[in-house]
Scaffold this active site. Structure first.
Site, PDB file in Angstrom:
ATOM      1  N   THR A  25      34.323  -6.392 -16.424  1.00 35.02           N
ATOM      2  CA  THR A  25      33.996  -5.607 -17.614  1.00 35.02           C
ATOM      3  C   THR A  25      34.710  -4.263 -17.545  1.00 35.02           C
ATOM      4  O   THR A  25      34.607  -3.560 -16.541  1.00 35.02           O
ATOM      5  CB  THR A  25      32.468  -5.415 -17.675  1.00 35.02           C
ATOM      6  OG1 THR A  25      31.890  -6.694 -17.953  1.00 35.02           O
ATOM      7  CG2 THR A  25      32.054  -4.419 -18.738  1.00 35.02           C
ATOM      8  N   GLN A  97      35.163 -15.322 -20.049  1.00 36.30           N
ATOM      9  CA  GLN A  97      33.802 -15.363 -19.517  1.00 36.30           C
ATOM     10  C   GLN A  97      32.809 -15.069 -20.643  1.00 36.30           C
ATOM     11  O   GLN A  97      32.847 -13.992 -21.251  1.00 36.30           O
ATOM     12  CB  GLN A  97      33.600 -14.342 -18.392  1.00 36.30           C
ATOM     13  CG  GLN A  97      32.213 -14.522 -17.758  1.00 36.30           C
ATOM     14  CD  GLN A  97      31.865 -13.521 -16.688  1.00 36.30           C
ATOM     15  OE1 GLN A  97      31.929 -12.320 -16.916  1.00 36.30           O
ATOM     16  NE2 GLN A  97      31.491 -14.011 -15.516  1.00 36.30           N
ATOM     17  N   HIS A 174      28.697 -17.235 -17.873  1.00 33.98           N
ATOM     18  CA  HIS A 174      28.279 -16.226 -16.888  1.00 33.98           C
ATOM     19  C   HIS A 174      26.800 -16.437 -16.573  1.00 33.98           C
ATOM     20  O   HIS A 174      25.930 -15.958 -17.300  1.00 33.98           O
ATOM     21  CB  HIS A 174      28.517 -14.829 -17.447  1.00 33.98           C
ATOM     22  CG  HIS A 174      28.398 -13.729 -16.436  1.00 33.98           C
ATOM     23  ND1 HIS A 174      28.057 -13.955 -15.120  1.00 33.98           N
ATOM     24  CD2 HIS A 174      28.591 -12.378 -16.546  1.00 33.98           C
ATOM     25  CE1 HIS A 174      28.038 -12.791 -14.476  1.00 33.98           C
ATOM     26  NE2 HIS A 174      28.352 -11.828 -15.315  1.00 33.98           N
ATOM     27  N   ASN A 177      24.730 -12.538 -11.663  1.00 27.22           N
ATOM     28  CA  ASN A 177      24.601 -11.077 -11.768  1.00 27.22           C
ATOM     29  C   ASN A 177      23.511 -10.569 -12.711  1.00 27.22           C
ATOM     30  O   ASN A 177      23.628  -9.477 -13.278  1.00 27.22           O
ATOM     31  CB  ASN A 177      25.955 -10.452 -12.156  1.00 27.22           C
ATOM     32  CG  ASN A 177      27.052 -10.805 -11.168  1.00 27.22           C
ATOM     33  OD1 ASN A 177      26.769 -11.344 -10.094  1.00 27.22           O
ATOM     34  ND2 ASN A 177      28.290 -10.523 -11.510  1.00 27.22           N
ATOM     35  N   TYR A 179      22.348 -11.598 -15.730  1.00 27.21           N
ATOM     36  CA  TYR A 179      22.427 -11.681 -17.201  1.00 27.21           C
ATOM     37  C   TYR A 179      21.644 -12.894 -17.718  1.00 27.21           C
ATOM     38  O   TYR A 179      20.999 -13.598 -16.948  1.00 27.21           O
ATOM     39  CB  TYR A 179      23.896 -11.647 -17.652  1.00 27.21           C
ATOM     40  CG  TYR A 179      24.518 -10.334 -17.210  1.00 27.21           C
ATOM     41  CD1 TYR A 179      24.116  -9.140 -17.801  1.00 27.21           C
ATOM     42  CD2 TYR A 179      25.392 -10.279 -16.134  1.00 27.21           C
ATOM     43  CE1 TYR A 179      24.603  -7.919 -17.345  1.00 27.21           C
ATOM     44  CE2 TYR A 179      25.884  -9.058 -15.674  1.00 27.21           C
ATOM     45  CZ  TYR A 179      25.487  -7.885 -16.290  1.00 27.21           C
ATOM     46  OH  TYR A 179      25.947  -6.672 -15.831  1.00 27.21           O
ATOM     47  N   ARG A 226      29.834 -19.462 -13.580  1.00 29.75           N
ATOM     48  CA  ARG A 226      29.742 -18.530 -12.446  1.00 29.75           C
ATOM     49  C   ARG A 226      28.268 -18.375 -12.058  1.00 29.75           C
ATOM     50  O   ARG A 226      27.414 -18.190 -12.922  1.00 29.75           O
ATOM     51  CB  ARG A 226      30.325 -17.162 -12.826  1.00 29.75           C
ATOM     52  CG  ARG A 226      30.630 -16.305 -11.597  1.00 29.75           C
ATOM     53  CD  ARG A 226      31.454 -15.073 -11.924  1.00 29.75           C
ATOM     54  NE  ARG A 226      32.218 -14.678 -10.746  1.00 29.75           N
ATOM     55  CZ  ARG A 226      32.464 -13.439 -10.373  1.00 29.75           C
ATOM     56  NH1 ARG A 226      32.019 -12.431 -11.110  1.00 29.75           N
ATOM     57  NH2 ARG A 226      33.169 -13.170  -9.290  1.00 29.75           N
ATOM     58  N   ASN A 234      21.021  -6.163 -10.916  1.00 26.75           N
ATOM     59  CA  ASN A 234      20.207  -6.103 -12.134  1.00 26.75           C
ATOM     60  C   ASN A 234      18.768  -6.552 -11.895  1.00 26.75           C
ATOM     61  O   ASN A 234      18.185  -7.294 -12.706  1.00 26.75           O
ATOM     62  CB  ASN A 234      20.852  -6.905 -13.275  1.00 26.75           C
ATOM     63  CG  ASN A 234      22.000  -6.147 -13.924  1.00 26.75           C
ATOM     64  OD1 ASN A 234      21.946  -4.928 -14.053  1.00 26.75           O
ATOM     65  ND2 ASN A 234      23.041  -6.862 -14.317  1.00 26.75           N
ATOM     66  N   GLY A 316      38.681  -9.455  -7.518  1.00 30.02           N
ATOM     67  CA  GLY A 316      38.380  -8.500  -8.577  1.00 30.02           C
ATOM     68  C   GLY A 316      39.125  -7.187  -8.422  1.00 30.02           C
ATOM     69  O   GLY A 316      40.220  -6.997  -8.953  1.00 30.02           O
ATOM     70  N   ARG A 317      38.526  -6.265  -7.633  1.00 34.25           N
ATOM     71  CA  ARG A 317      39.061  -4.897  -7.564  1.00 34.25           C
ATOM     72  C   ARG A 317      40.534  -4.818  -7.172  1.00 34.25           C
ATOM     73  O   ARG A 317      41.265  -3.991  -7.743  1.00 34.25           O
ATOM     74  CB  ARG A 317      38.167  -4.053  -6.645  1.00 34.25           C
ATOM     75  CG  ARG A 317      36.796  -3.774  -7.284  1.00 34.25           C
ATOM     76  CD  ARG A 317      35.762  -3.359  -6.265  1.00 34.25           C
ATOM     77  NE  ARG A 317      35.480  -4.445  -5.322  1.00 34.25           N
ATOM     78  CZ  ARG A 317      34.697  -4.324  -4.249  1.00 34.25           C
ATOM     79  NH1 ARG A 317      34.131  -3.169  -3.981  1.00 34.25           N
ATOM     80  NH2 ARG A 317      34.488  -5.368  -3.468  1.00 34.25           N
TER      81      ARG A 317
HETATM   82  C1  LIG Z   1      34.645  -2.847 -12.782  1.00 27.09           C
HETATM   83  C2  LIG Z   1      33.977  -4.166 -12.490  1.00 27.09           C
HETATM   84  C3  LIG Z   1      33.486  -4.902 -13.542  1.00 27.09           C
HETATM   85  C4  LIG Z   1      32.898  -6.160 -13.296  1.00 27.09           C
HETATM   86  N1  LIG Z   1      32.468  -6.918 -14.364  1.00 27.09           N
HETATM   87  C5  LIG Z   1      32.075  -8.196 -14.167  1.00 27.09           C
HETATM   88  C6  LIG Z   1      31.841  -9.074 -15.265  1.00 27.09           C
HETATM   89  O1  LIG Z   1      32.012  -8.731 -16.450  1.00 27.09           O
HETATM   90  N2  LIG Z   1      31.448 -10.337 -14.989  1.00 27.09           N
HETATM   91  C7  LIG Z   1      31.259 -10.787 -13.699  1.00 27.09           C
HETATM   92  O2  LIG Z   1      30.893 -11.944 -13.502  1.00 27.09           O
HETATM   93  N3  LIG Z   1      31.486  -9.974 -12.642  1.00 27.09           N
HETATM   94  C8  LIG Z   1      31.916  -8.714 -12.848  1.00 27.09           C
HETATM   95  N4  LIG Z   1      32.243  -7.925 -11.763  1.00 27.09           N
HETATM   96  C9  LIG Z   1      32.193  -8.490 -10.398  1.00 27.09           C
HETATM   97  C10 LIG Z   1      33.585  -9.032 -10.004  1.00 27.09           C
HETATM   98  O3  LIG Z   1      33.912 -10.171 -10.790  1.00 27.09           O
HETATM   99  C11 LIG Z   1      33.648  -9.431  -8.524  1.00 27.09           C
HETATM  100  O4  LIG Z   1      32.708 -10.448  -8.272  1.00 27.09           O
HETATM  101  C12 LIG Z   1      33.401  -8.243  -7.598  1.00 27.09           C
HETATM  102  O5  LIG Z   1      34.238  -7.150  -7.939  1.00 27.09           O
HETATM  103  C13 LIG Z   1      33.626  -8.606  -6.122  1.00 27.09           C
HETATM  104  O6  LIG Z   1      34.939  -9.077  -5.933  1.00 27.09           O
HETATM  105  P1  LIG Z   1      36.081  -8.135  -5.262  1.00 27.09           P
HETATM  106  O7  LIG Z   1      35.543  -7.760  -3.906  1.00 27.09           O
HETATM  107  O8  LIG Z   1      37.288  -9.029  -5.198  1.00 27.09           O
HETATM  108  O9  LIG Z   1      36.241  -6.948  -6.162  1.00 27.09           O
HETATM  109  C14 LIG Z   1      32.785  -6.654 -11.970  1.00 27.09           C
HETATM  110  C15 LIG Z   1      33.273  -5.875 -10.913  1.00 27.09           C
HETATM  111  C16 LIG Z   1      33.874  -4.657 -11.159  1.00 27.09           C
HETATM  112  C17 LIG Z   1      34.449  -3.870  -9.996  1.00 27.09           C
END
Ligand SMILES: Cc1cc2nc3c(=O)[nH]c(=O)nc-3n(C[C@H](O)[C@H](O)[C@H](O)COP(=O)(O)O)c2cc1C
Length: 359
Positions: A25, A97, A174, A177, A179, A226, A234, A316-317
Site C-alpha cells: 500500500t 491484490q 487479501h 494482516n 483485513y 494471501r 491489526n 516487499g521493502r
Molecule cells: C509500505 C508497506 C505497505 C504494505 N502494504 C501491504 C498491502 O497492501 N498488502 C499486503 O498484503 N501486505 C502489505 N505489506 C506487507 C508486505 O507485503 C510484506 O509482507 C512485508 O513488507 C514483509 O516483506 P519484506 O520483508 O520483503 O518487506 C506492506 C508493507 C510495507 C512495507
C-alpha cells in the site's frame, strides 16, 4: 536447475524469474483512482517475475485507508489498464491484490454512502490515520447482515472480472494482516452465531465462498490468496487452535484448486515467527504454487527455493527501494535502503525517485 533468476511457471504463465514483488500500500491514488505516477512506479519495477499490486478495494465499503485505489468503478478500471499495459510492455506480469479493509477503516476515509462492515461489531484496538483529522480511534464496525455477506462476495467476483478486463493476469485475495477476509477466519473478530461463525468450518466459509466466486468469475489459474497464519497485525491475537485452523484452510484451498497460496511471515518486522511446521503443512497439502514472503535477501531466497520450501519468493521493502532489485541481486550490488517516512505520503518523493544502479 531452479534458481532465483531462472524462468518460473505460475499456472499457464511464464515468469521471467522467481521473484515476486509483494503487495505494498503506497497511498498515491488520489480519489481512489490509479494514475500515471502509479504506472511509472510499477513500470520501473517490471523486471520482477510478478508484481502484486498494493491492496485495492473491491467495494466503496472496503476503502478503509486514505488514497488507496479501488477496482469497482469505470475510472478505476481505465486507470489500471494504463498500468497493466505499462508493465506488460516491459515483459512483466501482474496480479491485483483485492483488499477489503472491513473494520480497519474510519468513516473519514470512506466515500459518501459507504459503511464500515465486518463479521461482528468488534472495534480494533488502537488508532487509524485519516487525512481529514489525523489519528483517530478505531470505531466499531457494523456486523454484516446476510445481504451484506452476499453482496460483498458478489463485489469480490465483480472486482475480479473488472481486473481481468483491465489487463491483469490474475487477482490475489487479501486474506492476511487483519483485513476483512481474515476478520472472518479469526475468533476474536468473528463472533457470529450463524453459518459464518463458530467452528473453523464456519469461520472459513466466507473466505472459501469468496474464492469460489472469484474462480467462477475468472478461472482457477487467475486466483491466488494471501494468508498470514500466526499474524497479529491489526489486533489479531494468537490462539491455541491457530495452526489447526490454518491446516484446515490449506486443505480446503487445495480442494478449490486456485493457482497460488502466498504466506506472510512478518517476524522480520517484529511479529511472531510462523513455525516451520506451518509452512511445511502448506507445502504438503497445497499442490499448486506456494509463495513465501517476509525478510528475504537473495541468499535466503535462493536457499529456500533450492530446498523446495516454496515455488516463488515475494519481496516487499527491497523492491520498494530498488526499482532494479533483480539486477542488483543478480550482480551482488549494494541496495538502497527504504525510507519509511515516505511509505504512505502522496507524490513522487520516496516512490518513483529511488535511484537505479550506476552503469
Ligand atoms: C509500505 C508497506 C505497505 C504494505 N502494504 C501491504 C498491502 O497492501 N498488502 C499486503 O498484503 N501486505 C502489505 N505489506 C506487507 C508486505 O507485503 C510484506 O509482507 C512485508 O513488507 C514483509 O516483506 P519484506 O520483508 O520483503 O518487506 C506492506 C508493507 C510495507 C512495507
Amino acid at each position: 536447475m531452479t534458481t532465483l533468476f531462472s524462468k518460473a511457471k505460475l499456472g499457464p504463465l511464464t515468469l521471467e524469474n522467481h521473484l515476486v514483488m509483494s503487495p505494498m500500500t503506497r497511498n498515491r491514488a488520489m480519489d481512489n483512482i490509479p494514475n500515471a505516477l502509479m504506472a511509472e512506479y510499477c513500470a520501473q519495477r517490471a523486471t520482477a517475475g510478478l508484481i502484486i499490486t498494493e491492496g485495492t478495494s473491491p467495494s466503496p465499503n472496503g476503502l478503509g485507508y486514505p488514497r488507496i485505489p479501488g477496482i469497482f468503478s469505470k475510472a478505476q478500471a481505465v486507470g489500471w489498464n494504463v498500468i497493466t499495459d505499462a508493465v506488460h510492455a516491459k515483459g512483466g506480469k501482474m496480479f491485483i491484490q483485492l483488499m477489503h479493509c472491513g473494520r480497519i477503516a474510519h468513516p473519514l476515509n470512506l466515500p459518501a454512502g459507504a459503511r464500515m462492515v465486518a463479521p461482528s461489531a468488534v472495534a480494533a484496538a488502537g488508532e487509524m490515520y485519516t487525512d481529514a483529522e489525523g489519528m483517530k480511534p478505531h470505531p466499531a464496525p457494523q456486523a454484516m447482515t446476510d445481504e451484506d455477506i452476499r453482496s460483498t462476495i458478489a463485489e469480490f467476483a465483480q472486482a475480479a472480472k473488472n481486473a481481468v478486463a483491465a489487463g491483469f493476469d490474475g487477482i490475489e485475495l487479501h486474506s492476511a494482516n487483519g483485513y476483512l477476509l481474515e476478520q472472518f477466519i479469526r475468533p476474536n473478530t468473528n463472533q457470529r452465531t450463524d453459518s459464518y461463525g463458530g467452528p473453523i468450518e464456519k469461520r472459513a466459509r466466507f473466505v472459501l465462498e469468496a474464492v469460489e466466486a472469484a474462480i467462477a468469475a475468472v478461472g482457477k489459474d487467475r486466483v491466488g490468496i494471501r494468508l498470514s497464519p500466526f499474524g497479529v497485525f491489526n489486533d489479531m491475537p494468537l490462539y491455541d487452535a491457530i495452526e489447526a485452523d490454518y491446516t484446515y484452510l490449506a486443505q480446503q484451498l487445495n480442494a478449490r484448486g486456485l493457482v497460488y497460496i502466498h504466506l506472510v511471515d512478518h517476524s522480520s518486522m517484529g511479529a511472531p515467527t510462523v513455525p516451520d511446521s506451518m509452512k511445511a503443512t502448506f507445502r504438503k497439502l497445497f499442490r499448486r504454487t506456494l509463495i513465501l514472503s517476509g525478510g528475504y535477501d537473495a541468499g535466503r531466497a535462493e536457499a529456500d527455493l533450492a530446498a523446495g520450501k516454496c515455488d516463488l519468493i515475494a519481496v516487499g521493502r527491497p523492491f520498494l527501494a530498488n526499482p532494479d532489485l533483480v539486477e542488483r541481486w543478480k550482480t551482488g550490488t549494494a541496495v538502497n535502503a527504504p525510507d519509511m517516512a515516505t511509505f504512505y505520503t502522496p507524490g513522487p518523493k520516496g516512490y518513483t525517485d529511488y535511484p537505479v544502479m550506476k552503469r
